[in-house]
Design an enzyme around this catalytic site. Structure first.
Site, PDB file in Angstrom:
ATOM      1  N   GLY A  77       0.830  -1.196   0.000  1.00  0.00           N
ATOM      2  CA  GLY A  77       0.000   0.000   0.000  1.00  0.00           C
ATOM      3  C   GLY A  77       0.860   1.240   0.000  1.00  0.00           C
ATOM      4  O   GLY A  77       2.088   1.157  -0.032  1.00  0.00           O
ATOM      5  N   GLU A 126      -0.702   1.929  -6.760  1.00  0.00           N
ATOM      6  CA  GLU A 126       0.111   1.197  -5.782  1.00  0.00           C
ATOM      7  C   GLU A 126       0.254  -0.269  -6.180  1.00  0.00           C
ATOM      8  O   GLU A 126       1.316  -0.860  -6.071  1.00  0.00           O
ATOM      9  CB  GLU A 126      -0.510   1.301  -4.388  1.00  0.00           C
ATOM     10  CG  GLU A 126      -0.361   2.657  -3.726  1.00  0.00           C
ATOM     11  CD  GLU A 126       1.092   2.990  -3.385  1.00  0.00           C
ATOM     12  OE1 GLU A 126       1.915   2.055  -3.325  1.00  0.00           O
ATOM     13  OE2 GLU A 126       1.406   4.174  -3.202  1.00  0.00           O
ATOM     14  N   PRO A 164      -7.320   5.185  16.154  1.00  0.00           N
ATOM     15  CA  PRO A 164      -6.137   5.942  16.556  1.00  0.00           C
ATOM     16  C   PRO A 164      -5.068   4.977  17.073  1.00  0.00           C
ATOM     17  O   PRO A 164      -5.382   3.986  17.715  1.00  0.00           O
ATOM     18  CB  PRO A 164      -6.667   6.846  17.686  1.00  0.00           C
ATOM     19  CG  PRO A 164      -7.979   6.310  18.079  1.00  0.00           C
ATOM     20  CD  PRO A 164      -8.517   5.507  16.945  1.00  0.00           C
ATOM     21  N   GLU A 205      10.656  -6.862  -0.569  1.00  0.00           N
ATOM     22  CA  GLU A 205      10.461  -8.242  -0.951  1.00  0.00           C
ATOM     23  C   GLU A 205       8.955  -8.478  -1.016  1.00  0.00           C
ATOM     24  O   GLU A 205       8.246  -8.212  -0.050  1.00  0.00           O
ATOM     25  CB  GLU A 205      11.075  -9.114   0.151  1.00  0.00           C
ATOM     26  CG  GLU A 205      11.086 -10.586  -0.095  1.00  0.00           C
ATOM     27  CD  GLU A 205      11.489 -11.335   1.183  1.00  0.00           C
ATOM     28  OE1 GLU A 205      11.424 -12.564   1.165  1.00  0.00           O
ATOM     29  OE2 GLU A 205      11.848 -10.677   2.177  1.00  0.00           O
TER      30      GLU A 205
END
Lengths: 234, 234
Positions: A59, A75, A96, A128
């Site tokens: 991501g 991505e 959070p 990797e």
DNA sequence: TAAATAGTGTCTATAAGACACTATTCT
DNA sequence: AGAATAGTGTCTTATAGACACTATTTA
């Protein structure tokens, strides 16, 4: 987009948007494929703090001038070299503390890669990239990625059940009915009856026979392909 | 593609999350209820630019120390005074330009309010909060809220079909079977057969009769309540 | 001819839909 | 007694599941 060039900060101040703290926003991608008769997910090994050495979902940060879908597609291509595959928003996660660096909200995506397109390009940032069977997943993924992956698995099964055409994104263009059944069995986690499965397939009008067949040390199997359809979904 | 100049490797080198631009993140809430035999949604009239005077979904900025669910619950309570009702994440919307002020990504939530709890408290920031029937919706909601609302409607119908216990969040604690059927009909947008509906209800084990009944200028109807259950969902 | 996989049909059980009359209360 | 809504059962059709043998190719 225009506002990006100049006006953003000014307007923000004027209309009070900036008085609120802003989180970083990322997209994380749960990329599934079938390998050696098992459901696999793509993971990358992190090269730095936090969670250095841990496996994580691929991501990255969303950029101001792109849609969320575009961010996820970009991505994904950076990590795998694969573009144009099935990609769908899953859910946002924003507890959070989920990222020790700072306040990060992530929008998780699910992607499906056909089993004949496993080529993984060495990612620009992924130290990797590895396929990992979902059955024996390492217990400690980075961040809250174990939760995201579990959620993605539940959703994958739910969506495959409610939309039979989804399965096409996991298979090559041509395939045998036995192979198709195998993929269903892997996703649903249970064995299916061959005759009932084929009877059901007929009523779905999902696949059509080609003239080609696959040969092995046994009776050849007819190859099928997905009907290119106008609509599905409820 | 401009953004390809910036690479993730830059970030990786310094752990510098803050060097990426951050969006504002909001939650928007699609609060449904049943009023006068119609599906209604809560809208607020905007008091300032942008979209001044337009109707919009209630919502607000997410704060750093709260979960997304908490943010949605808090905003909902600020707007309506109602707490503790059914609230579920719907989807994120983040197209660039969706908010003319700045880069704003929103996480939309769906909420369901039982039909006996319509009391709306004057919101702290909502100039005017109004119920609006979804049938004749004004064509011009602020931002991309028309799209969000349409998505929420589709999802609501899908979820009600796949999880029969969801409906409980739209009804008061006690209700007649005719009233329950009415709510289903409103959500599904079609008439249901009374005998088939009640036969189906029995097999769902969703409601149980109370000893109470509702009286009018006609034969009294038995009142039912939902079975408090341990599990549903697939 | 043996090994391996492809391919094919019936019967049963369950769920969903069409369909209409009697019952009870209030005025 | 009339108005209004509550409440109740059968038959038909569609869907899902259990279940076993023959067909074709290669080695």
């Amino acid at each position: 987009m225009v506002y990006n060039n100049i006006t953003m900060t000014d307007l923000a101040a004027e209309y009070d948007v900036s008085k609120y703290e802003r989180p970083s926003v990322t997209v994380d991608i749960v990329l599934f494929t079938i390998r050696e008769r098992r459901l696999n997910v793509l993971l990358v090994r992190r090269g730095q703090w936090p969670f250095e050495g841990h496996l994580a979902l691929p991501g990255g940060f969303v950029r101001p001038a792109e849609t969320l879908d575009e961010a996820a597609g970009r991505e994904l291509e950076e990590e795998t070299g694969v573009a144009g595959i099935f990609l769908e928003q899953l859910r946002s996660f924003g507890d959070p503390g989920r990222d020790p660096r700072t306040w990060v909200i992530t929008i998780a995506y699910t992607a499906l890669l056909p089993s004949d397109k496993h080529v993984l390009r060495a990612g620009t940032d992924a130290a990797e990239a590895i396929w990992h069977a979902v059955e024996d997943m390492p217990s400690e993924l980075a961040f809250d990625h174990t939760m995201i992956l579990n959620y993605a698995l539940l959703e994958l099964r739910r969506r495959v059940l409610s939309d039979s055409s989804l399965i096409k994104n996991l298979l090559p263009q041509r395939f045998t009915l036995t192979r198709l059944q195998e993929v269903y069995e892997i996703l649903l986690g249970r064995a299916l009856d061959k005759r009932n499965f084929r009877k059901w397939l007929q009523s779905e009008n999902l696949v059509q026979a080609t003239t080609e067949e696959e040969r092995g040390s046994h009776r050849p199997a007819r190859l099928y392909e997905f009907v290119l359809e106008s609509a599905s979904r409820l």
